[in-house]
Design an enzyme around this catalytic site. Structure first.
Site, short mmCIF file in Angstrom:
data_model
loop_
_atom_site.label_atom_id
_atom_site.label_comp_id
_atom_site.label_asym_id
_atom_site.label_seq_id
_atom_site.Cartn_x
_atom_site.Cartn_y
_atom_site.Cartn_z
N CYS A 341 13.86 68.80 -57.38
CA CYS A 341 12.75 69.55 -57.97
C CYS A 341 12.68 70.96 -57.39
O CYS A 341 12.19 71.87 -58.06
CB CYS A 341 11.44 68.81 -57.77
SG CYS A 341 11.13 68.31 -56.07
N HIS A 792 7.16 67.01 -53.45
CA HIS A 792 7.58 67.36 -54.80
C HIS A 792 7.19 68.80 -55.12
O HIS A 792 6.15 69.28 -54.69
CB HIS A 792 6.90 66.41 -55.80
CG HIS A 792 7.32 66.62 -57.23
ND1 HIS A 792 8.63 66.48 -57.64
CD2 HIS A 792 6.61 66.96 -58.33
CE1 HIS A 792 8.70 66.72 -58.95
NE2 HIS A 792 7.49 67.01 -59.39
#
Length: 830
Positions: A341, A792
């Site tokens: 990510c 994330h």
């Protein structure tokens, strides 16, 4: 039963075999059959992928003719895959909540391959004829070399089908202390009833860890696994160590089950979650039968996964809002390959920079001029990715769940190759990746200057100069120096919060609740710091102790202030939310900094030497000028093995590089001691200064003779080989790349290395652009998690006047961009 090859095709096959270039596929060789080298078409695409029988690189139907013209190959193997959703019988529904950090493993995130039945067929294709209906493999009558090549192409795993698809699974090394672990015979037995477990120091009943050597039960560390604790288990380990007893392995009691348990090693050379292959035996010593135990607490993996249930996750991902999915050019999501990510977020922002598109979007000539191995060619892979993100080729309402996805696997491998962190499957710091990508891009654009558009390198769009002014307090004399960077890194002054009284009152109420063991919950009151306060810290005056004044010929005190000498076209601003706590574990500032949509930096513009100012004289005696509490960086590259080791402990890349340089790359242990002594320095996390402005520090100049020999065998002189190895910290592969990328100005580059005028740490290009310091925000990269090695990343990007959220594959209109929770903010000149 296999058919025979038709006469027309056979004639071409015989001609191809006589050419002598049909691949003899080795066991260790990769067949790129699962993705086009120039696009993101795959065997699941409408026409599949066509594998060049000579080079073993695959191409979509769109690019087969181009490849045939480049390589002269006429024979391809078409790979076509179809998949159907696996049927689910009644009663088979199960809880799919992941409990393991991994894809395609028991308890992990379900991979797409787990959901579908897949059928793949292979057929012989003669370019540019695409009629493969009657040529399904295997075929009889093919020349032997071609028959063997076709068999190998069908048998071997492809680029995607290797273990890389499972690289995100949390890897725990077997502890070196497990085999000969000391266990005391002190008669202690631990009850199997969890209600009877208590911390031996505090009496706490949760987050308990048992020491496998002496049976001591202690509390875990607060913030370490997301739960409460006071660190008594670690304190016990340290107390035993002081007595000469090394008892490093502890087990989280509440995670013990027949399937295993969480094991941690406190030993400094491991200091991480580990595997104990003898765990059942070690636990039985304390009366615990793993087979009869049931898990009563969340594992470390489950706690990490639950990050998405907090305030931060909800706000950054805009959870709870009815977000409208978006599709079209520039609105293409990227598949997360496990922990990518950080890459996805950086590329979603970079694609909005016009210079990136001008150089890489829709540039057919880049593919035409690509080398025979396009997978290792940066311009090719960058153009491939930019084409996919900016065009509408992969934009569709089915994009989030499409069989064909933009999965930048080749790009990730190429950019991360040779890097101790970015070559792994672990989560990374998006800011550090952004800088590394610009470095790689700059080197590639130098080496391929004839293939990419002329003009300043792409990195120049972000590069700026900072002017440092040192003033000797006693004499009033000044010295100006300039350094380059591509990130404006700003600290967050919590003492400047506008709601300090509210925060203090909340903490007092929270303390009272804890003492009374009240269960009612109040929404956290977080400090709110104005962005202007962060800029004030950057431009504030710093006192420099032990400054050697060349005017006074002795040590004195100086003041130091930084200003922006140039203003780049695009300004990347990092808010330093992460730091290392008192217990040496990485932590995050829980603070809101609302960054405005438009900012001005003109009040921070450098003015240079002013009328009436007198410059500090050059030191004729050669005394060293001490400019900060940090030892002057040596004119050598930091040892990336040391840097990687320090970063794995939670320290920043810049701080780790400073430690390696300050200790002359002595060792990880010595560098770590330097970190502990200097981590509170104001400039610890700052990018390294330009070494041309600092005094020399003696450093080993020797390079590996074998590496020198390898480079000289390529035709380079010994002086060039040594300079390349010095510039690249001894890394042979990077040194070769450095030599080729500096082919046009090699002598100048050699002189620069030997004169130590290159930037240390970040390879910021010398080109800088300047203009008005008025900017508008268009990109935000936010991070959720306790430190940048987990969690994330999500990107919010403004496109054509509208803000969109890019959460890996999911793209939607944003209702409330998290302007107060970002980690990296990207502005363009107004």
């Amino acid at each position: 039963m296999s058919a025979r090859v038709d006469d027309d095709a056979l004639a071409v096959c015989v001609r191809a075999a006589e050419r002598g270039r049909i691949a003899r596929v080795r066991d260790d060789q990769t067949v790129f059959k699962d993705e086009c080298a120039f696009s993101f078409d795959s065997p699941l695409s409408a026409h599949g992928v066509y594998v060049n029988a000579e080079t073993l690189f695959g191409y979509s139907r769109k690019y087969v003719a181009l490849d045939a013209a480049r390589t002269g190959c006429e024979v391809y193997v078409r790979v076509k895959t179809t998949r159907t959703l696996k049927p689910t019988s009644e009663g088979e529904a199960k809880d799919e909540t992941p409990t393991t950090l991994g894809f395609g493993v028991d308890g992990g995130f379900a991979s797409e391959s787990d959901k579908y039945d897949v059928d793949t067929t292979y057929a012989l294709v003669i370019a540019p004829d695409f009629d493969d209906v009657s040529r399904a493999l295997p075929l009889e009558g093919l020349p032997e070399t071609l028959r063997e090549a076709c068999e190998k192409i069908a048998q071997k795993q492809g680029f995607h089908d290797t273990e890389e698809t499972k690289s995100w699974q949390e890897i725990r090394e077997v502890s070196r202390y497990a085999l000969e672990l000391a266990q005391e015979d002190n008669g202690k037995k631990i009850p199997s009833d969890p209600s009877k477990w208590r911390c031996e120091e505090t009496g706490e009943s949760g987050n308990l860890w048992v020491n496998l050597s002496d049976g001591h039960i202690g509390s875990g560390r607060r913030h370490f696994d997301g739960s409460g604790g006071n660190g008594s288990a670690l304190r016990h380990y340290e107390a035993m160590k002081a007595q000469g007893k090394h008892y490093p392995l502890v087990v989280k009691l509440g995670t013990i089950s027949a399937n295993g348990a969480d094991v941690y090693s406190y030993s400094p050379d491991e200091d991480d979650m580990v595997e104990d292959p003898y765990l059942a035996v070690h636990l039985r010593h304390w009366g615990i039968n793993m087979l009869s135990m049931e898990k009563t607490e969340k594992s470390m993996a489950e706690l990490q996964i639950e990050l998405n249930k907090g305030f931060e996750f909800d706000k950054i991902t805009e959870a709870g809002s009815q977000l409208e999915s978006a599709y079209g050019p520039r609105l293409v999501g990227l598949k997360n390959m496990g922990n990518t990510c950080y890459l996805n977020s950086v590329m979603q922002v970079l694609k909005q920079v016009p210079a990136v598109c001008d150089r890489y979007f829709d540039k057919y000539e880049i593919f035409q001029s690509a080398p025979e191995d396009p997978v290792t060619d940066f311009p090719t892979q960058m153009s491939k990715l930019v084409n996919a993100l900016v065009s509408d080729e992969y934009a569709s309402p089915e994009a989030e769940n499409a069989a064909v996805a933009v999965c930048p696997r080749m790009f990730k491998q190429l950019v991360g190759k040779g890097h101790p962190e970015f070559s792994t499957g672990r989560q990374q710091d998006a800011v550090e990746y952004f800088q590394h990508l610009l470095d790689v891009m700059t080197r590639a654009e130098r080496a391929a200057s004839s293939r990419v558009s002329a003009g300043p390198p792409t990195a120049a769009q972000f590069t700026f100069e900072i002017e440092d002014k040192l003033t000797c307090v006693e004499s009033g004399n000044v010295r100006y120096s300039t350094r380059k960077d591509n990130i404006l890194s700003l600290g967050i002054p919590l003492d400047k919060a506008t709601n300090k009284a509210s925060v203090a009152a909340f903490k007092e109420r929270e303390l009272k609740r804890q003492k009374k063991e009240e269960e009612d919950v109040e929404e956290i009151v977080r400090p709110e710091v104005p962005f202007s306060a962060c800029l004030e810290v950057f431009g504030s005056t710093e006192t420099v102790e032990d400054f050697y004044s060349t005017a006074l010929k002795r040590k004195s005190i100086a003041s130091k202030v930084a200003r922006m000498k140039t203003m780049p076209n695009f300004l990347a601003v990092q808010l330093r939310r992460y730091y290392v706590g008192d217990d040496w574990t990485p932590k995050k500032l829980d603070v809101l900094v609302d960054v405005p949509k438009t900012i001005s930096l003109e009040h921070l513009r450098a003015r240079g030497l002013q009328p009436g100012e007198v410059e500090l004289p050059e030191d004729q005696d050669g005394a060293a000028m001490e400019t900060s509490s940090t030892p002057a960086p040596a004119r050598v590259e930091p040892d990336m093995a040391i840097v990687s080791a320090l970063m794995s402990m939670g320290f920043s890349e810049n701080g780790s590089k400073r430690a390696a340089l300050a200790t002359n790359n002595a060792s990880t242990e010595v560098s770590m001691e330097w970190v502990f002594a200097h981590m509170e320095d104001a400039d610890f996390n700052e990018p390294l200064p330009d070494p041309s402005e600092l005094p020399s520090v003696s450093a080993p100049s020797a390079v590996n003779p074998e590496s020198v020999m390898m480079l000289t065998s390529m035709g380079f002189g010994e002086d060039a080989a040594e300079a390349a190895l010095k510039a690249c910290a001894g890394n042979l592969e990077r040194a070769a790349d450095w030599l080729f990328s500096h082919a046009d100005d090699l002598q100048s580059a050699i002189a620069q290395v030997n004169g130590a005028t290159n930037d240390v740490g970040t390879d910021v290009d010398s080109t800088t652009l300047d203009g008005a310091g008025e900017y508008e925000l268009f990109g935000i990269i936010s991070h959720m998690g306790g430190n940048t090695n987990c969690g994330h990343y999500v990107a919010h990007v403004e496109i054509d006047g509208k803000w969109y959220i890019f959460n890996d594959r999911k793209v939607a209109l944003s209702r409330q961009p998290p302007t107060d929770l970002g980690y990296l903010y990207v502005f363009r000149r107004r």
